[in-house]
Design an enzyme around this catalytic site. Structure first.
Site, mmCIF file in Angstrom:
data_model
loop_
_atom_site.group_PDB
_atom_site.id
_atom_site.type_symbol
_atom_site.label_atom_id
_atom_site.label_comp_id
_atom_site.label_asym_id
_atom_site.label_seq_id
_atom_site.Cartn_x
_atom_site.Cartn_y
_atom_site.Cartn_z
ATOM 1 N N CYS A 60 72.730 46.583 76.886
ATOM 2 C CA CYS A 60 72.785 47.543 75.896
ATOM 3 C C CYS A 60 71.807 48.160 75.288
ATOM 4 O O CYS A 60 70.641 47.546 75.684
ATOM 5 C CB CYS A 60 74.486 47.319 75.898
ATOM 6 S SG CYS A 60 74.289 46.152 74.374
ATOM 7 N N ARG B 185 78.151 45.967 73.554
ATOM 8 C CA ARG B 185 78.826 45.247 74.751
ATOM 9 C C ARG B 185 78.526 44.536 75.074
ATOM 10 O O ARG B 185 78.690 43.278 76.279
ATOM 11 C CB ARG B 185 78.024 46.823 75.975
ATOM 12 C CG ARG B 185 79.865 48.021 75.360
ATOM 13 C CD ARG B 185 78.262 49.396 75.476
ATOM 14 N NE ARG B 185 77.297 49.548 75.100
ATOM 15 C CZ ARG B 185 76.783 50.082 75.710
ATOM 16 N NH1 ARG B 185 76.909 51.633 76.431
ATOM 17 N NH2 ARG B 185 76.075 51.121 75.189
#
Length: 186
Positions: free
Chosen positions: A7, A13
């Site tokens: 990410c 994430r």
């Protein structure tokens, strides 16, 4: 098989995906010593290591997963070069990665694109291969052939500096995606 989640800052994430995937593999009895599957994460931003976002750590903890010691890793060509499958959450991250390491092109995908591939292959019957690693390689190798038959994959929203509701939605998307991948190859 080395799966690398990428990410932007390696704070939200990719951290949630890395730790949730590791935990899910262990729950299925598919942890590293038995399968040779390694899971890691990195971010495309290049700044000093920092801890994972507290909301991401808390959401993982609610699932019994400890990510409290996570420190971000900046993506390098050596890191992407060592991975067999690289899953990014935004198309811009794929562009950044390929600018840094053009040789990674055959192994980098949008996370939701790989989820779609695995779901499609599973619907057609078992994915070829004797091991989970074999089936992950097979799914990755089939992408170019079946992508025209799949819906356009969506990017996964960056929850950084957003509300807990956004984090929960993103974590739910990641969990569902990882579960779909593992259900297809396990």
């Amino acid at each position: 098989m080395h799966i690398l989640f990428v990410c932007t800052g390696n704070q939200c994430r990719s951290v949630m995906a890395e730790y949730y995937t590791r935990n899910s593999l262990a729950k299925r009895g598919l942890s590293d010593p038995t399968t040779g599957i390694i899971v890691s994460s990195a971010g495309t931003l290049h700044y000093p290591p920092h801890p994972a976002d507290p909301i991401a750590v808390d959401l993982l903890a609610q699932d019994g997963i400890d990510a409290s010691s996570h420190m971000s890793t900046s993506l390098t060509s050596a890191i992407s070069g060592s991975a067999d499958l690289i899953l990014c959450f935004e198309r811009e991250q794929i562009s950044d990665l390929l600018e840094q390491n053009p040789l990674a092109g055959r192994k980098v995908l949008l996370f939701n694109d790989f989820v779609n591939v695995c779901q499609h292959l599973r619907a057609d019957g078992p994915i070829a291969g004797n091991t989970v690693s074999d089936r992950l390689f097979e799914a990755k190798d089939c992408v170019s052939m079946i992508r025209p038959f799949l819906p356009k994959a969506s990017e996964t929203e960056d929850p950084h500096r957003k509300s807990r509701d956004v984090f929960e939605r993103v974590y739910g998307e990641i969990k569902q995606g990882v579960d779909n991948i593992l259900n297809a190859v396990a």
